[in-house]
Design an enzyme around this catalytic site. Structure first.
Site, short mmCIF file in Angstrom:
data_model
loop_
_atom_site.label_atom_id
_atom_site.label_comp_id
_atom_site.label_asym_id
_atom_site.label_seq_id
_atom_site.Cartn_x
_atom_site.Cartn_y
_atom_site.Cartn_z
N CYS A 418 8.86 -10.24 -15.76
CA CYS A 418 9.11 -10.11 -17.20
C CYS A 418 9.34 -8.66 -17.64
CB CYS A 418 7.95 -10.72 -17.99
SG CYS A 418 6.36 -9.87 -17.83
N HIS A 468 2.51 -10.54 -20.94
CA HIS A 468 3.90 -10.99 -20.84
C HIS A 468 4.73 -10.35 -21.94
CE1 HIS A 468 7.04 -13.66 -19.39
NE2 HIS A 468 7.31 -14.02 -20.63
N HIS A 480 13.63 -14.25 -21.57
CA HIS A 480 12.59 -13.62 -20.76
C HIS A 480 12.58 -14.17 -19.34
CE1 HIS A 480 9.48 -17.01 -21.55
NE2 HIS A 480 10.63 -17.40 -22.06
#
Length: 506
Positions: A418, A468, A480
């Site tokens: 990510c 994240h 993402h």
């Protein structure tokens, strides 16, 4: 009435004769007893015969009465069959409706698999326009992918999967109960949050007293990676796992779908264009860095030339006549001061340029590591050559949807996690970010969720820490690098509870 009276008299007479003859034939010595007995039996016989006669006669009359009533009321007699025909007609309609409707699930087959087929081909099976091996190929159903069975005829099945509807030879399909048996091999179990559940807690352990890691909204799905009596263990993003109560979700097996010829060709083009775009952006960045390095070198040369000129002027002033010493000294001092000032300015320019280049080099070194550096010195966003608007950056990021997820990676085409994804995207536009979601959450400036713009970074907590990061692309969505199963994908930005948002540009 005449017939009835005649029958009655004949019965009485016959009975009397019979009894009289019986009494007369008794042996001698029993006359008196016989006479008495004859009288009792006669009376008893007549009484019994009469009872018997009237009982039968009454039954016959009741039967005659019923027959008469049936004969007198034919409408009632024909009404009964009409009443029984009505449900027959209804049953027939129900049977027709049942034949055209989806078959009722058999107890032996789960509801999801009643009309489901799964490809068991070695690689893929062609989907054809007609039930013939000579018919046009519309698409492919790869091994383990599923299709809805619309109808079956002979050795062919008409199916619908993804955007493709056509025919497949049934030899390459596991259908119904057979599909259910291979479901765990090819499918992925997902937990769908039930409608009406606004937010569902994801907990660290299988207990309502356990720590809440995050919250997830209704109608979202998450991969199930474990199961117990009352809990599902789900994976939300890269490494973020937790438990949800079964009563608030329902389990569903997800399969890959068919791909049409057009979609397959488009996917090949998309990957090629993504690689080309990454290569072009990387080349542009390298050219900009080369220009900056050249400019830095020019500044250093100019500074060196200025210093040499200053030294030569000072030497010339020292060899001048003593009469001009005072004036020369003043001139030398002035020249020296000007040269020093120019040198200092040039030096600062060179230092600034070198600092930028050094920062970029340091950032690249930092990007190769997934360590989370959250030093206060990294609060400012370092840039080398800031180009592109937030919308341009977000649009560029979407070119890599479908590419793989790799923990610790930063390749937009071959695999990234990510923070590696957002770092690499911004790097293509001259922005330097660390390879850590937690560290990136300290860059740029804070923005509210009501003021989000394309290109903004949205961060999500896993328990008490940032775990994240995703990029906002507008319309309430983010792109993402999620997990190994889904790779780089687009989601609703509230697919889990967001923690904060940062704007890198401006």
């Amino acid at each position: 009435m005449i017939k009835t009276r005649w029958v009655r008299n004949a019965a009485v007479f016959g009975t009397a004769v019979t009894l009289s003859l019986g009494c007369y034939s008794l042996p001698a010595g029993k006359g008196a007893d016989a006479a008495g007995l004859c009288q009792e039996t006669e009376m008893a016989g007549i009484s019994l015969s009469m009872d018997k006669y009237f009982e039968e006669n009454c039954k016959n009359k009741e039967a005659d009465t019923k027959e008469a009533q049936q004969t007198e009321a034919p409408a009632e007699a024909t009404a009964a069959p009409e009443a029984t025909e009505v449900p027959v007609q209804v049953t027939s309609k129900e049977a027709e409706a049942s034949a055209s409707a989806t078959p009722t699930p058999s107890p032996a087959v789960g509801e999801q698999f009643v009309d489901l087929g799964i490809s068991i081909a070695n690689d893929y099976v062609n989907i054809r326009k007609k039930p013939s091996t000579e018919a046009k190929i519309l698409g492919k159903l790869y091994k383990g992918s599923s299709a809805k069975i619309l109808s079956e005829k002979g050795e062919w099945a008409k199916i619908s999967s993804g955007t493709v509807t056509g025919y497949i030879n049934k030899d390459f399909l596991a259908i119904g109960a057979k599909a259910e048996k291979v479901a765990d091999k090819y499918g992925t179990p997902y937990a769908y949050v039930n409608s009406g559940v606004i937010t569902l807690n994801v907990r660290q352990k299988k207990s309502t007293k356990s720590k809440i890691l995050t919250q997830i909204p209704e109608d979202e799905k998450y991969e199930i990676v474990g199961e117990s009596e009352n809990w599902y263990k789900i994976e939300i993003d890269d490494g973020d796992k937790g438990y949800v109560a079964k009563e608030f979700v329902h389990k569903y097996m997800s399969f890959k779908k068919a791909i049409s010829k057009e979609e397959e060709e488009a996917e090949i083009r998309r990957k090629r264009e993504a690689e080309e775009a990454a290569a072009r952006q990387q080349q542009l960045l390298e050219e900009q860095q080369a220009q900056q390095a050249q400019q830095s070198s020019s500044n250093e040369n100019a500074s060196s030339s200025s210093n040499n000129s200053s030294s030569s002027s000072s030497s010339s002033s020292s060899s001048s006549s003593s009469s001009a010493h005072s004036s020369s000294s003043s001139s030398s001092s002035s020249t020296s001061h000007h040269s020093s000032s120019s040198s200092s300015s040039s030096s600062r320019s060179s230092s600034t340029s070198y600092s930028s280049s050094s920062s970029s080099s340091s950032s690249r070194s930092e990007s190769s590591s997934s360590s989370s550096s959250s030093d206060s010195s990294e609060k400012e966003t370092t840039t080398t050559a800031s180009n592109g608007s937030g919308s341009t950056i977000a649009s560029y990021a979407c070119k890599f949807v479908g590419n793989p997820y790799v923990w610790g990676g930063s390749s937009l085409t071959h695999g990234t996690d990510c923070s590696g994804f957002t770092m690499s995207i911004y790097a293509q536009f001259g922005y330097s970010l660390p390879h850590s979601a937690a560290a990136q959450s300290g860059r740029g400036r804070s923005v509210s969720f009501s003021d989000l713009q394309p290109g903004d970074l949205i961060f999500y907590r896993n328990g008490g820490r940032i775990g994240h990061v995703a990029m906002y692309i507008g319309g309430g969505q983010v792109v993402h690098a999620s997990n190994k199963r889904d790779g780089i994908k687009i989601s609703n930005y509230r697919y889990r509870q967001p923690a904060c948002a940062r704007r890198i540009i401006g």
